[in-house]
Design an enzyme around this catalytic site. Structure first.
Site, PDB file in Angstrom:
ATOM      1  N   TYR A  90       0.855  -0.991  -0.023  1.00 31.31           N
ATOM      2  CA  TYR A  90       0.009  -0.121   0.158  1.00 31.31           C
ATOM      3  C   TYR A  90       0.894   1.091   0.012  1.00 31.31           C
ATOM      4  O   TYR A  90       1.372   1.478   1.045  1.00 31.31           O
ATOM      5  CB  TYR A  90      -0.998  -0.071   1.113  1.00 31.31           C
ATOM      6  N   CYS A  91       1.003   1.708  -0.979  1.00 33.39           N
ATOM      7  CA  CYS A  91       2.107   2.972  -1.511  1.00 33.39           C
ATOM      8  C   CYS A  91       1.111   4.302  -1.172  1.00 33.39           C
ATOM      9  O   CYS A  91       0.424   4.544  -1.999  1.00 33.39           O
ATOM     10  CB  CYS A  91       2.599   2.778  -2.763  1.00 33.39           C
TER      11      CYS A  91
END
Length: 176
Positions: free
Chosen positions: A147-148
């Site tokens: 999850y960037c």
């Protein structure tokens, strides 16, 4: 023949862009927190509004939390909703805060993002549909996900720090 091919490609592009826009509009209707752009602009900084409400992205290695190593919780800067724990944060080398899972499964929603000529998975907070970043399949175990997130979309509260008003409001509303 050439004109036919151009017309077919043009129609396919137009159809895909309309579908992407319409699904985003439909998704926006499903969130409990609804505000006008003017209301969002009053409560968010220019950078936060750009990222959270206009699906913007910070430059790599420029956000406040990309290298944060403190223990605590990351909340939505738009709603005060808890999103990620520092326990799930890892150094991805990408220049953005990266997590292998959200704090709770229903804290975020994942949407198809067809912008910029790519197909990606956009991550939004489930409280307002505000853009947080994207999720990719190149993260560490146990999930294999990355999850960037954009720092501007997050509000970090270190362990032992007092919760800001927006987080207290979220907790009061949701009895947490």
């Amino acid at each position: 023949m050439r004109l036919t091919l151009i017309l077919i490609l043009g129609l396919a592009y137009f159809n895909a862009s309309c579908q992407a826009k319409s699904s985003t509009k439909q998704e926006q209707q499903l969130y409990p927190i609804q505000k006008s752009d003017e209301e969002w602009k009053k409560m968010l900084s220019d950078k936060q509004f750009y990222v959270l409400r206009q699906q913007g992205t910070e430059y790599a290695f420029t956000g406040e939390y990309w290298d944060n190593k403190e223990k605590g919780i990351y909340y939505s800067a738009a709603t005060g909703q808890p999103l990620f724990s520092s326990e799930h944060k890892f150094k991805s080398g990408t220049g953005w805060p990266s997590f292998y899972m959200p704090i709770e499964e229903n804290a975020v929603k994942e949407l198809v993002d067809r912008s910029h000529g790519m197909v990606r998975t956009e991550v939004v907070d489930s409280g307002s549909g505000s853009h947080l970043g994207h999720v990719f399949n190149d993260g560490p175990a146990p999930t294999g996900l990355r999850y960037c997130m954009n720092s501007a979309s997050l509000l970090f509260v270190a362990e032992g720090e007092e919760l800001p008003a927006i987080v207290k409001e979220w907790k009061d509303k949701h009895n947490k």
